[in-house]
Every structure is written in structure tokens, then in C-alpha cells.
Motif scaffolding. Structure first.
Motif, PDB file in Angstrom:
ATOM      1  N   HIS A  65      -4.363   1.616   5.689  1.00  0.00           N
ATOM      2  CA  HIS A  65      -3.178   0.791   6.266  1.00  0.00           C
ATOM      3  C   HIS A  65      -3.371   0.719   7.940  1.00  0.00           C
ATOM      4  O   HIS A  65      -2.368   0.242   8.670  1.00  0.00           O
ATOM      5  CB  HIS A  65      -1.955   1.598   6.060  1.00  0.00           C
ATOM      6  CG  HIS A  65      -1.349   1.431   4.560  1.00  0.00           C
ATOM      7  ND1 HIS A  65      -0.598   0.682   4.220  1.00  0.00           N
ATOM      8  CD2 HIS A  65      -1.692   2.402   3.503  1.00  0.00           C
ATOM      9  CE1 HIS A  65      -0.570   0.926   2.740  1.00  0.00           C
ATOM     10  NE2 HIS A  65      -1.113   1.882   2.338  1.00  0.00           N
ATOM     11  N   ASP A  66      -4.544   0.749   8.449  1.00  0.00           N
ATOM     12  CA  ASP A  66      -4.982   0.830   9.573  1.00  0.00           C
ATOM     13  C   ASP A  66      -5.101  -0.846  10.022  1.00  0.00           C
ATOM     14  O   ASP A  66      -5.742  -1.664   9.318  1.00  0.00           O
ATOM     15  CB  ASP A  66      -6.107   1.357   9.846  1.00  0.00           C
ATOM     16  CG  ASP A  66      -6.536   1.014  11.301  1.00  0.00           C
ATOM     17  OD1 ASP A  66      -5.842   0.428  12.287  1.00  0.00           O
ATOM     18  OD2 ASP A  66      -7.594   1.947  11.660  1.00  0.00           O
ATOM     19  N   ASN A  74     -10.408  -8.854   6.958  1.00  0.00           N
ATOM     20  CA  ASN A  74      -9.862 -10.215   6.537  1.00  0.00           C
ATOM     21  C   ASN A  74     -10.568 -11.292   7.221  1.00  0.00           C
ATOM     22  O   ASN A  74     -10.992 -12.200   6.932  1.00  0.00           O
ATOM     23  CB  ASN A  74      -8.374 -10.166   7.070  1.00  0.00           C
ATOM     24  CG  ASN A  74      -7.856 -11.449   6.791  1.00  0.00           C
ATOM     25  OD1 ASN A  74      -8.208 -12.237   5.737  1.00  0.00           O
ATOM     26  ND2 ASN A  74      -6.724 -11.876   7.300  1.00  0.00           N
ATOM     27  N   THR A  75     -11.134 -10.877   8.763  1.00  0.00           N
ATOM     28  CA  THR A  75     -12.062 -11.824   9.361  1.00  0.00           C
ATOM     29  C   THR A  75     -13.372 -11.966   8.607  1.00  0.00           C
ATOM     30  O   THR A  75     -13.824 -13.236   8.547  1.00  0.00           O
ATOM     31  CB  THR A  75     -12.265 -11.227  10.621  1.00  0.00           C
ATOM     32  OG1 THR A  75     -11.036 -10.995  11.350  1.00  0.00           O
ATOM     33  CG2 THR A  75     -13.089 -12.281  11.609  1.00  0.00           C
ATOM     34  N   LEU A  97      -4.118  -4.823   0.369  1.00  0.00           N
ATOM     35  CA  LEU A  97      -3.011  -4.066  -0.144  1.00  0.00           C
ATOM     36  C   LEU A  97      -2.007  -4.922  -0.891  1.00  0.00           C
ATOM     37  O   LEU A  97      -1.887  -6.211  -0.830  1.00  0.00           O
ATOM     38  CB  LEU A  97      -2.420  -3.544   1.207  1.00  0.00           C
ATOM     39  CG  LEU A  97      -3.387  -2.494   2.154  1.00  0.00           C
ATOM     40  CD1 LEU A  97      -2.525  -2.276   3.478  1.00  0.00           C
ATOM     41  CD2 LEU A  97      -3.735  -1.396   1.283  1.00  0.00           C
ATOM     42  N   SER A  98      -1.270  -4.210  -1.720  1.00  0.00           N
ATOM     43  CA  SER A  98      -0.148  -4.956  -2.443  1.00  0.00           C
ATOM     44  C   SER A  98       1.111  -5.318  -1.308  1.00  0.00           C
ATOM     45  O   SER A  98       1.335  -4.257  -0.411  1.00  0.00           O
ATOM     46  CB  SER A  98       0.715  -3.948  -3.317  1.00  0.00           C
ATOM     47  OG  SER A  98       1.535  -4.517  -4.067  1.00  0.00           O
ATOM     48  N   THR A  99       1.417  -6.480  -1.400  1.00  0.00           N
ATOM     49  CA  THR A  99       2.554  -6.773  -0.341  1.00  0.00           C
ATOM     50  C   THR A  99       4.020  -6.661  -0.945  1.00  0.00           C
ATOM     51  O   THR A  99       5.063  -6.476  -0.262  1.00  0.00           O
ATOM     52  CB  THR A  99       2.422  -8.429  -0.250  1.00  0.00           C
ATOM     53  OG1 THR A  99       2.705  -9.010  -1.368  1.00  0.00           O
ATOM     54  CG2 THR A  99       1.004  -8.797   0.520  1.00  0.00           C
ATOM     55  N   PRO A 103       2.124  -8.235  -7.681  1.00  0.00           N
ATOM     56  CA  PRO A 103       1.455  -7.061  -7.997  1.00  0.00           C
ATOM     57  C   PRO A 103      -0.109  -7.216  -7.535  1.00  0.00           C
ATOM     58  O   PRO A 103      -0.686  -8.328  -7.104  1.00  0.00           O
ATOM     59  CB  PRO A 103       1.190  -7.165  -9.555  1.00  0.00           C
ATOM     60  CG  PRO A 103       1.350  -8.519  -9.950  1.00  0.00           C
ATOM     61  CD  PRO A 103       2.245  -9.065  -8.903  1.00  0.00           C
ATOM     62  N   PRO A 104      -0.818  -6.220  -7.078  1.00  0.00           N
ATOM     63  CA  PRO A 104      -2.245  -6.372  -6.577  1.00  0.00           C
ATOM     64  C   PRO A 104      -3.180  -6.927  -7.633  1.00  0.00           C
ATOM     65  O   PRO A 104      -3.143  -6.766  -8.786  1.00  0.00           O
ATOM     66  CB  PRO A 104      -2.378  -4.887  -6.424  1.00  0.00           C
ATOM     67  CG  PRO A 104      -1.803  -4.290  -7.209  1.00  0.00           C
ATOM     68  CD  PRO A 104      -0.427  -4.716  -7.695  1.00  0.00           C
ATOM     69  N   GLN A 105      -4.140  -7.678  -7.183  1.00  0.00           N
ATOM     70  CA  GLN A 105      -5.082  -8.514  -7.853  1.00  0.00           C
ATOM     71  C   GLN A 105      -6.048  -7.465  -8.472  1.00  0.00           C
ATOM     72  O   GLN A 105      -6.367  -6.346  -7.880  1.00  0.00           O
ATOM     73  CB  GLN A 105      -6.042  -9.468  -7.007  1.00  0.00           C
ATOM     74  CG  GLN A 105      -5.094 -10.531  -6.245  1.00  0.00           C
ATOM     75  CD  GLN A 105      -6.029 -11.533  -5.450  1.00  0.00           C
ATOM     76  OE1 GLN A 105      -7.056 -11.778  -6.142  1.00  0.00           O
ATOM     77  NE2 GLN A 105      -5.637 -11.622  -4.284  1.00  0.00           N
ATOM     78  N   ARG A 106      -6.416  -8.009  -9.868  1.00  0.00           N
ATOM     79  CA  ARG A 106      -7.513  -7.009 -10.329  1.00  0.00           C
ATOM     80  C   ARG A 106      -8.815  -7.137  -9.985  1.00  0.00           C
ATOM     81  O   ARG A 106      -9.312  -8.310  -9.856  1.00  0.00           O
ATOM     82  CB  ARG A 106      -7.419  -7.065 -11.830  1.00  0.00           C
ATOM     83  CG  ARG A 106      -6.158  -6.812 -12.581  1.00  0.00           C
ATOM     84  CD  ARG A 106      -6.293  -7.014 -14.198  1.00  0.00           C
ATOM     85  NE  ARG A 106      -7.262  -6.344 -14.585  1.00  0.00           N
ATOM     86  CZ  ARG A 106      -7.383  -5.177 -15.055  1.00  0.00           C
ATOM     87  NH1 ARG A 106      -6.139  -4.263 -14.761  1.00  0.00           N
ATOM     88  NH2 ARG A 106      -8.237  -4.142 -15.352  1.00  0.00           N
ATOM     89  N   PRO A 107      -9.516  -6.097  -9.467  1.00  0.00           N
ATOM     90  CA  PRO A 107     -10.734  -6.388  -8.748  1.00  0.00           C
ATOM     91  C   PRO A 107     -11.946  -6.770  -9.763  1.00  0.00           C
ATOM     92  O   PRO A 107     -12.623  -7.380  -9.154  1.00  0.00           O
ATOM     93  CB  PRO A 107     -11.181  -4.866  -8.356  1.00  0.00           C
ATOM     94  CG  PRO A 107     -10.197  -4.134  -9.155  1.00  0.00           C
ATOM     95  CD  PRO A 107      -9.236  -4.682  -9.574  1.00  0.00           C
TER      96      PRO A 107
END
Length: 524
Positions: A65-66, A74-75, A97-99, A103-107
Motif C-alpha cells: 500500500h506504499d 504503474n509507471t 490493489l482492489s479499489t 473485484p480484483p482481476q484474476r492474475p
């Protein structure tokens, strides 16, 4: 068939460009996509190494969460145009991260790889337990090292292929980085189309450029061909005006040098041929002159020898009874002997001067005094013949010449004037300065010389009136001696017909100081 170099250059350059275009198109078709995929693999590996460094100290979910870490990851995603997943094999996702709104995407972590060719897969680590394989269409996979591998998947719904790189990190996390394959294939297709268009344009431009280059390249060669054809016809009037510094320029300079050398050699050869012809003609003339010379000498000697012989025989036979007659016989013999002596002396002087055996000793002397002394010696003869002689000396001049030879010239002129003077009995000597020369002229009244004989009077034994030779006296060598002396001094001489007479003249070098004084007087 005779094909020009210009056409050959055009064909060679066009064929080379076509081959290059075909080679470039084939390379794009068969190797560009593989090259792009390898490039993308290297990009995925480099991105994975950067992420591994960023999360090396991370152990819990809260560590992800940093904001700085999220910004960096992201960059990196945006820079490679792909997607990054970080999690564990049991399906837990730490990034993205989940917003809370979705739901979070499946990797889509791979836990069991298909092996249709029975090839060994990547050896799992002791703690690397692969969970159940998700339902995906895996087209191919390639191991990279013990804990990572590449694989290509195709989404059955959207028909999109992706290139994926999955790695087991040292801290227990699983990293999945993937990029869509559509860009790779599309780039290869666009590159092929672009290569085809550029190839066609290049072929057209190359054809036009080849025409220009071939014309520019062959023009000097055509010029050389034209010049060398003229050289083959011994025409060396034109040269090549090619300013190149390359081999063609060097060849043109060599042709110009060859043309110049041939022209010079042929000119020298022609000159030598003309010189040889002149030498042959001169030799013929000399031979003719020798024969005439011998004939003239024989003729000049025959009469005195005949008279001497006749009168000597008369004395021996005691034909002359009286003392007076014997003295007359002796006078004739002595007179003819003097004539023979004069002839031989003139012949010897002429021969020595013309052969250079008699050197010219130039000194400074008073020409006026010399002429006065010569005339004084002739006074008894002139008085006896009732000849009036006048001397006109306009100024006292110092000559620079051989006084002995100059005296010989004046004596010959005076003797010639005495022999040809008419009944008016007038002889005039004139001394004057003309520029840098002293002109001495001897005039005698009498018949003029025919125009055709003016240049011949300086020839040995030449006499205008051959029938009166004995009456006029002389041997015909006096003027020849004058000519030889003047040529040895490198000065001019001549004869001019005057009214009621003839004027013979010679030029003599004047002393340098007298030249300067004369010029000063003229300037003043």
C-alpha cells in the motif's frame, strides 16, 4: 549485341536495388516478428528485475500500500504497454490493489503447463507448489531459468494473444508480466507494407538516379573516345577538360599528357625531318658552291699563270731584245704575281673568318682617325687616277670592334669604288651614329647595280660584268670578305643604289660611354 556502358550501369544499379528490396521484404516477413518477440522478452525480463528490486523487502500485503511503490510499478506498466500482477500461487493478488468498486482481476498464474512434446518443464523449487491450472488456451511456453518461463496465451473470447513472463521471486511472491501480441504482429505487417512501398519508390528513384549517374559517368569516357580517335589521326589540337580527382580524372590527365608528348615528339620529328631536308639541300648547295668555287679559283688563276708562263718563256727565249721590253715582261710577271698573291690572301682570310679560326679581337678605337689614315694611304693612287674623294665625319666616335678587320672592310670598299667609279670620278666616305651603331658608308659615282644582283654581290667570285673582269680588276672576293667580317661581328651590312651611283655601308658597335652621351644629348 553491343551494349553501352551507360545501359549496363543502369541495369546493374536497378538490379541491386531490387535485390535489396526483396531481401528487406523477406527479412521482415520471416524474421521481423521473431525479432520483435525476442525484444519484448528482454523488455519483460528487465521489467521483472526492476520489480523484484522494488519488492525485495516486502513480506506482507500491507507493504504493497506504499504510494511510491504503486507509482513506480504503474509507471513501469505504462512504459512497456503491458500489465503486471504480483501475488501468490493460491490466487492472492497484492498488485494491482482492489479499489473496492470492482473485484480484483484474476492474475492467471500458471501452475501446471501442458507438455505435448513430452519436453521437460521448468524444474519446480521445493517450495514451488503449482496450484490447479486455470482454463486458458496456452499456445507455447519457453523456460528461461529454474524459477521463470515465457508462455503465449490466447483469450478465447476476444481472440487476443499475449506474451507472458512468470517468475517465482526469492521472497515467495509470484510475478506475472504480460504484453499483448497484437502490436507485435501489427508492427511486422505495417513494416512489410511500408517496406513494399518504399522499395517501389526506391526502384523508381534509383532508375532515374542511375540514368543521371550513368550519363555523368560515361560522358568523360565518350569524350576520351572522341579525343583518342582524333589522336589516332594525328590530331592533337584538343585536350580533355575533366576536373575530376578520381581515376577517370587521372586517366584524362594521362591522355592529355600522352597527347602532348606525342604532339611534341611528332613535331620534333617533323622539325628534324625538315632540318634534315635543309641539311641535304645545304649540302647540295655547298657541293655546288665548292664546284663553282674551284671553277672560279681555277678561272682566276688560269689567266695570271698563263701570262706569267708566257712572259717567262719569252724572257728565257730572249724574245725581248731591248732592256725596255725585258723590263715590261718583268713588270707583267710581277703584276700578275701580285694579283695571285691578293687572291690567295683573300681566300685565306675568307676561309679563316668563316671557319672561326680567325678570332675577332674587339677593342675601343677612334673610327674617324682610322678612316683618315686609310684615305691618306690612297692619296697617290687617287691623284694618279684623278679621283676626287671626300670625307664626311659628323662627330668623333669611338668604335668597339676589331680595328684590323674594320680597316680591311674600308679598304675593300675603297678598292671596289675605285674599280667601278665612272667618269665623274667621285668617291665619298661618310661616318655617322645611328642609335647604338656607327654607320660607315662608301659612295662612288657610276652605274647602279641591277635589283636582281643586289644580294648576290656578297657572294664569292660574283661579278656583274664578267666580260670586263680583267679591266676592272679585283678577284670577286672583296665583298665576300666584308660579309664574313660583319657576320663575325654580328652586325648589319648592305648596298643601296643612289642617284648616279652606289653606296656600300656597314654598321659597327659604338663604345658604351658614347651611347650614353648620345642619348643624353638627344634627351636634352
Amino acid at each position: 549485341m553491343n551494349v553501352s556502358i551507360r545501359f549496363k550501369l543502369l541495369i546493374y544499379m536497378t538490379v541491386n536495388i531490387v535485390l535489396f528490396a526483396v531481401l528487406l521484404y523477406g527479412s521482415n516477413t520471416f524474421f521481423a516478428e521473431k525479432y520483435y518477440i525476442n525484444h519484448k522478452k528482454n523488455t519483460l525480463i528487465e521489467s521483472s528485475q526492476k520489480i523484484s528490486e522494488l519488492i525485495a523487502e516486502k513480506r506482507r500485503e500491507s507493504d504493497f500500500h506504499d504510494e511510491n511503490l504503486i507509482y513506480e510499478i504503474n509507471t513501469l506498466e505504462k512504459s512497456i504497454g503491458g500489465t503486471i500482477f504480483i501475488g501468490t500461487l493460491d490466487g492472492t493478488v497484492y498488485y494491482p490493489l482492489s479499489t473496492g468498486h470492482s473485484p480484483p482481476q484474476r492474475p492467471g498464474f500458471i501452475t501446471d503447463l501442458p507438455n505435448p512434446d513430452n519436453e521437460p518443464g521448468p524444474p519446480p523449487r521445493p517450495d514451488f507448489r503449482l496450484p490447479k491450472t486455470p482454463k486458458r488456451n496456452i499456445q507455447g511456453w519457453e523456460p528461461y531459468d529454474e524459477t521463470s518461463f515465457f508462455f503465449i496465451t490466447k483469450d478465447p473470447n476476444f481472440k487476443i494473444e499475449t506474451l507472458r513472463y512468470q517468475a517465482q521471486l526469492d521472497n515467495g511472491f509470484v510475478l506475472l508480466v504480460w504484453v499483448p501480441m497484437t502490436g507485435i504482429s501489427e508492427n511486422a505487417s505495417i513494416s512489410n507494407n511500408f517496406t513494399t512501398i518504399i522499395g517501389l519508390i526506391t526502384i523508381v528513384i534509383t532508375g532515374i538516379w542511375a540514368l543521371f549517374i550513368s550519363e555523368k559517368f560515361t560522358r568523360p569516357i565518350m569524350e576520351m573516345n572522341k579525343i583518342t580517335k582524333k589522336m589516332s589521326n594525328l590530331d592533337f589540337s584538343q585536350t580533355l577538360e575533366i576536373g575530376h580527382k578520381d581515376e577517370i580524372g587521372q586517366l584524362s590527365q594521362s591522355i592529355n599528357h600522352l597527347s602532348y608528348s606525342l604532339d611534341k615528339a611528332i613535331s620534333q620529328l617533323n622539325s628534324k625531318n625538315r632540318q634534315l631536308e635543309q641539311d641535304i639541300d645545304r649540302e647540295r648547295n655547298l657541293d655546288k658552291m665548292r664546284r663553282e668555287f674551284v671553277s672560279n679559283v681555277s678561272h682566276e688563276l688560269r689567266t695570271p699563270i698563263f701570262l706569267i708562263q708566257g712572259y717567262a718563256e719569252g724572257l728565257k727565249a730572249n724574245v725581248a731584245k731591248s732592256e725596255e721590253k725585258r723590263n715590261f715582261y718583268c713588270d707583267v710577271i710581277m703584276e700578275e704575281t701580285d694579283k695571285m698573291e691578293g687572291l690567295l690572301k683573300d681566300l685565306l682570310d675568307l676561309s679563316q673568318i668563316e671557319s672561326g679560326m680567325f678570332p675577332i679581337n674587339k677593342i675601343d678605337f677612334n673610327i674617324s682617325s682610322l678612316i683618315k689614315d686609310i684615305v691618306s694611304k690612297y692619296e697617290p693612287i687617287l691623284t694618279d687616277k684623278n679621283i676626287h674623294i671626300s670625307i664626311e665625319i659628323k662627330e668623333e666616335l669611338t668604335a668597339h670592334a676589331d680595328p684590323v678587320r674594320i680597316e680591311q672592310i674600308i679598304v675593300n670598299f675603297i678598292n671596289n669604288a675605285i674599280d667601278h667609279v665612272d667618269k665623274n670620278k667621285v668617291i665619298k666616305l661618310t661616318v655617322e651614329s645611328i642609335g647604338k651603331k656607327i654607320r660607315v658608308s662608301v659612295y662612288n659615282s657610276g652605274s647602279t647595280i641591277p635589283d636582281e644582283s643586289l644580294n648576290k654581290v656578297w657572294t664569292s667570285f660574283y661579278k656583274i660584268d664578267k666580260a670586263r673582269t680583267r679591266d676592272l680588276g679585283g678577284t670577286g672576293l672583296g665583298l665576300s670578305v666584308v660579309r664574313a667580317i660583319q657576320e663575325a661581328h654580328s652586325n648589319n651590312f648592305g648596298v643601296i643604289n643612289r642617284e648616279n651611283g652606289v653606296d656600300f655601308w656597314v654598321e659597327i658597335d659604338i663604345k658604351e660611354t658614347d651611347i650614353t652621351d648620345t642619348q643624353k644629348e638627344f634627351s636634352a
